[in-house]
Design an enzyme around this catalytic site. Structure first.
Site, PDB file in Angstrom:
ATOM      1  N   ASN A   1       0.825  -1.217   0.000  1.00  0.00           N
ATOM      2  CA  ASN A   1       0.000   0.000   0.000  1.00  0.00           C
ATOM      3  C   ASN A   1       0.857   1.264   0.000  1.00  0.00           C
ATOM      4  O   ASN A   1       0.360   2.351   0.287  1.00  0.00           O
ATOM      5  CB  ASN A   1      -0.905   0.012   1.229  1.00  0.00           C
ATOM      6  CG  ASN A   1      -1.882  -1.136   1.205  1.00  0.00           C
ATOM      7  OD1 ASN A   1      -2.514  -1.400   0.183  1.00  0.00           O
ATOM      8  ND2 ASN A   1      -2.007  -1.840   2.315  1.00  0.00           N
TER       9      ASN A   1
ATOM     10  N   HIS B   1     -14.760  -1.111   5.261  1.00  0.00           N
ATOM     11  CA  HIS B   1     -13.682  -1.889   5.885  1.00  0.00           C
ATOM     12  C   HIS B   1     -14.107  -2.513   7.219  1.00  0.00           C
ATOM     13  O   HIS B   1     -14.900  -1.930   7.964  1.00  0.00           O
ATOM     14  CB  HIS B   1     -12.501  -0.943   6.130  1.00  0.00           C
ATOM     15  CG  HIS B   1     -11.228  -1.637   6.496  1.00  0.00           C
ATOM     16  ND1 HIS B   1     -10.824  -1.806   7.801  1.00  0.00           N
ATOM     17  CD2 HIS B   1     -10.273  -2.200   5.721  1.00  0.00           C
ATOM     18  CE1 HIS B   1      -9.658  -2.436   7.812  1.00  0.00           C
ATOM     19  NE2 HIS B   1      -9.297  -2.680   6.563  1.00  0.00           N
TER      20      HIS B   1
ATOM     21  N   GLU C   1     -15.913   4.397   2.559  1.00  0.00           N
ATOM     22  CA  GLU C   1     -14.516   4.670   2.257  1.00  0.00           C
ATOM     23  C   GLU C   1     -14.497   5.681   1.113  1.00  0.00           C
ATOM     24  O   GLU C   1     -15.468   5.777   0.365  1.00  0.00           O
ATOM     25  CB  GLU C   1     -13.782   3.376   1.853  1.00  0.00           C
ATOM     26  CG  GLU C   1     -13.725   2.366   2.983  1.00  0.00           C
ATOM     27  CD  GLU C   1     -13.062   1.045   2.595  1.00  0.00           C
ATOM     28  OE1 GLU C   1     -12.152   1.040   1.755  1.00  0.00           O
ATOM     29  OE2 GLU C   1     -13.476   0.018   3.154  1.00  0.00           O
TER      30      GLU C   1
ATOM     31  N   SER D   1     -10.836  -0.176  -0.541  1.00  0.00           N
ATOM     32  CA  SER D   1      -9.544  -0.832  -0.361  1.00  0.00           C
ATOM     33  C   SER D   1      -9.337  -2.026  -1.282  1.00  0.00           C
ATOM     34  O   SER D   1      -8.228  -2.242  -1.759  1.00  0.00           O
ATOM     35  CB  SER D   1      -9.377  -1.271   1.094  1.00  0.00           C
ATOM     36  OG  SER D   1     -10.376  -2.196   1.453  1.00  0.00           O
TER      37      SER D   1
ATOM     38  N   ASP E   1     -13.681   7.099   5.380  1.00  0.00           N
ATOM     39  CA  ASP E   1     -12.367   6.506   5.632  1.00  0.00           C
ATOM     40  C   ASP E   1     -11.504   6.715   4.386  1.00  0.00           C
ATOM     41  O   ASP E   1     -11.755   6.137   3.337  1.00  0.00           O
ATOM     42  CB  ASP E   1     -12.541   5.023   5.964  1.00  0.00           C
ATOM     43  CG  ASP E   1     -11.224   4.345   6.322  1.00  0.00           C
ATOM     44  OD1 ASP E   1     -10.158   4.885   5.978  1.00  0.00           O
ATOM     45  OD2 ASP E   1     -11.281   3.262   6.939  1.00  0.00           O
TER      46      ASP E   1
ATOM     47  N   HIS F   1      -7.203   4.825   1.626  1.00  0.00           N
ATOM     48  CA  HIS F   1      -6.588   4.615   0.305  1.00  0.00           C
ATOM     49  C   HIS F   1      -6.719   5.841  -0.594  1.00  0.00           C
ATOM     50  O   HIS F   1      -6.413   5.779  -1.782  1.00  0.00           O
ATOM     51  CB  HIS F   1      -7.205   3.384  -0.373  1.00  0.00           C
ATOM     52  CG  HIS F   1      -6.967   2.148   0.429  1.00  0.00           C
ATOM     53  ND1 HIS F   1      -5.829   1.388   0.310  1.00  0.00           N
ATOM     54  CD2 HIS F   1      -7.693   1.585   1.428  1.00  0.00           C
ATOM     55  CE1 HIS F   1      -5.881   0.395   1.181  1.00  0.00           C
ATOM     56  NE2 HIS F   1      -6.990   0.489   1.868  1.00  0.00           N
TER      57      HIS F   1
ATOM     58  N   LYS G   1      -0.231   3.644   4.983  1.00  0.00           N
ATOM     59  CA  LYS G   1      -0.288   3.253   3.577  1.00  0.00           C
ATOM     60  C   LYS G   1       0.471   4.297   2.745  1.00  0.00           C
ATOM     61  O   LYS G   1       1.679   4.279   2.724  1.00  0.00           O
ATOM     62  CB  LYS G   1      -1.734   3.025   3.171  1.00  0.00           C
ATOM     63  CG  LYS G   1      -2.219   1.731   3.836  1.00  0.00           C
ATOM     64  CD  LYS G   1      -3.664   1.464   3.813  1.00  0.00           C
ATOM     65  CE  LYS G   1      -3.915   0.168   4.595  1.00  0.00           C
ATOM     66  NZ  LYS G   1      -5.307   0.026   5.026  1.00  0.00           N
TER      67      LYS G   1
HETATM   68  C1  LIG Z   1      -5.866  -0.523   6.214  1.00  0.00           C
HETATM   69  C2  LIG Z   1      -7.188   0.109   6.459  1.00  0.00           C
HETATM   70  C3  LIG Z   1      -7.541   0.540   7.736  1.00  0.00           C
HETATM   71  C4  LIG Z   1      -6.685   0.277   8.941  1.00  0.00           C
HETATM   72  O1  LIG Z   1      -5.588   1.102   8.991  1.00  0.00           O
HETATM   73  P1  LIG Z   1      -4.329   0.626   9.853  1.00  0.00           P
HETATM   74  O2  LIG Z   1      -3.576   1.888  10.082  1.00  0.00           O
HETATM   75  O3  LIG Z   1      -3.597  -0.360   9.021  1.00  0.00           O
HETATM   76  O4  LIG Z   1      -4.867   0.029  11.112  1.00  0.00           O
HETATM   77  C5  LIG Z   1      -8.730   1.201   7.882  1.00  0.00           C
HETATM   78  N1  LIG Z   1      -9.563   1.401   6.845  1.00  0.00           N
HETATM   79  C6  LIG Z   1      -9.273   0.967   5.625  1.00  0.00           C
HETATM   80  C7  LIG Z   1     -10.234   1.230   4.513  1.00  0.00           C
HETATM   81  C8  LIG Z   1      -8.082   0.291   5.388  1.00  0.00           C
HETATM   82  O5  LIG Z   1      -7.812  -0.181   4.182  1.00  0.00           O
END
Ligand SMILES: *Cc1c(COP(=O)(O)O)cnc(C)c1O
Length: 371
Positions: free
Chosen positions: A48, A133, A177, A181, A206, A209, A228
């Site tokens: 990522n 997620h 999101e 993801s 969220d 990404h 990421k």
């Molecule tokens: C990876 C991810 C998370 C979690 O983030 P971390 O910092 O790895 O705990 C949360 N939401 C989405 C959409 C993700 O892909």
């Protein structure tokens, strides 16, 4: 504990039979889009680190310098762990997301978990995208609010659920999101925000990404990760000052967990600065993904993530092995990470890939996409 071990052995066998067992494989960290696993070096398409900031010299330098202050933060942020590296990162994140304020959590998972559970409770309603997620759904469950799911990116379905249910609940929180993801497609943020406004609902997006890809939406609450595109570790929430003040004293995953190490925060701050100075990084990752998707006859990529949906876990594992034979690494993604029947290769393109890497991948994927 013989009985426990017997039961767990049985459960593991069951997963194995369905092609769903998982194991940890030691993987090297290298700069550039390479990985060494079990003694073999591959060009990798699974990470990522979209903007290739994880091993950027400025990021490494910032982390090294901050480490002079020690390995960890020594306590939760509210006790004595709120070291001086937090301030610049939080103001940088707030500027980047165009919000009044931001709050850094231990991880993206903890940011979503703590925020959702702090904002709503029993008697409230959560409407979540079907593909939201796992950590948003875990936060929803933890909150005690009623959780309903709307079809992926389907604002008509979302509006219908709001019309039918909103008046039965005190508060309503919508979860999506920005860039999904596992599918790489973008949420229709403007339409979702309009539906939220019409029905007096709050919106949490969220952006795990979406960093670097200009996802915008006024009046939303943002969450995201530092691990990421920002190449470090940790998570954050960005929104109004009042929201941040509230979460500082109500988000249990912030209150009851140790602050992040100085190096982690300094690295993310440095990455955010590089991102602002070099917008070409995101463009390059996106350009690779667009070319890959178009040349394979797939829908044009909207982000660096290109899903190659193969169906069964076995089909995804087989495709992953075939790529590995060609010196390319893409992990098989299987349920429960993705819905049953949609096991896939989740290809990620990064700013570190060269055109020739993408050429090799296209060549290896052609027979897999069109058997
Ligand atoms: C990876 C991810 C998370 C979690 O983030 P971390 O910092 O790895 O705990 C949360 N939401 C989405 C959409 C993700 O892909």
């Amino acid at each position: 504990m013989p009985a426990l071990n017997d039961i767990l052995t049985e459960r593991l066998k069951h997963a194995e039979n369905k092609g769903l067992s998982r194991k940890l494989v030691a993987s090297s960290l290298e700069s550039g889009p390479f990985i060494t696993r079990e003694g073999r070096r591959y060009i990798q398409f699974s990470g990522n680190d979209y903007l290739a900031l994880r091993a950027h010299p400025a990021v490494i330098e910032a982390a090294k310098h901050a480490t002079d202050e020690g390995g960890g933060s020594g306590a939760s942020r509210l006790v004595t762990g709120n070291h001086a590296y937090y301030g610049p990162l939080e103001s940088g994140l707030a500027d980047y997301k165009k919000t009044e304020s931001a709050l850094v959590f231990g991880s993206g998972y903890l940011a979503n978990l703590g925020t959702i559970a702090a904002l709503v409770q029993e008697g409230d309603l959560i409407l979540a995208d079907k593909l939201a997620h796992a950590c948003m759904l875990d936060g929803a469950r933890l909150s005690g609010a009623t959780l309903k799911r709307y079809a992926h990116n389907d604002t008509t379905h979302l509006s219908r659920l709001l019309e039918e249910n909103r008046s039965n609940y005190r508060h309503c929180l919508i979860l999506t999101e920005s860039v999904f993801s596992m599918d790489g497609d973008r949420a229709p943020l403007r339409e979702i925000a309009q539906a939220a406004q019409r029905h007096d609902a709050w919106l949490l997006i969220d952006d795990a990404h979406g960093i670097g890809f200009g996802m915008e939406c006024p009046d939303a609450i943002w969450s995201g990760t530092l691990s990421k595109a920002l190449g470090s570790y940790g998570g954050y929430v960005a929104g109004s000052q009042i929201l941040i003040d509230y979460l500082t004293s109500h988000a249990r995953s912030l209150i009851f967990s140790t602050g992040l190490p100085p190096a982690t925060i300094a690295a993310a701050t440095a990455a955010l600065a590089v991102l602002a100075q070099e917008p070409g990084r995101a463009e390059r990752a996106l350009r690779h993904a667009r070319r890959l998707s178009v040349e394979l006859g797939l829908p044009e990529a909207e982000s660096p993530i290109v899903p190659i949906i193969l169906g069964t876990p076995e089909a995804a594992l087989d495709a992953s092995h075939r790529l590995a034979e060609a010196g390319l690494w893409a992990s098989a993604i299987r349920p429960p990470t993705v819905p049953p029947g949609t096991a896939r290769l989740r290809i990620t393109c990064t700013a570190a890939h060269e055109d020739t890497h993408i050429d090799q991948l296209i060549h290896a994927l052609r027979p897999i996409c069109k058997p």
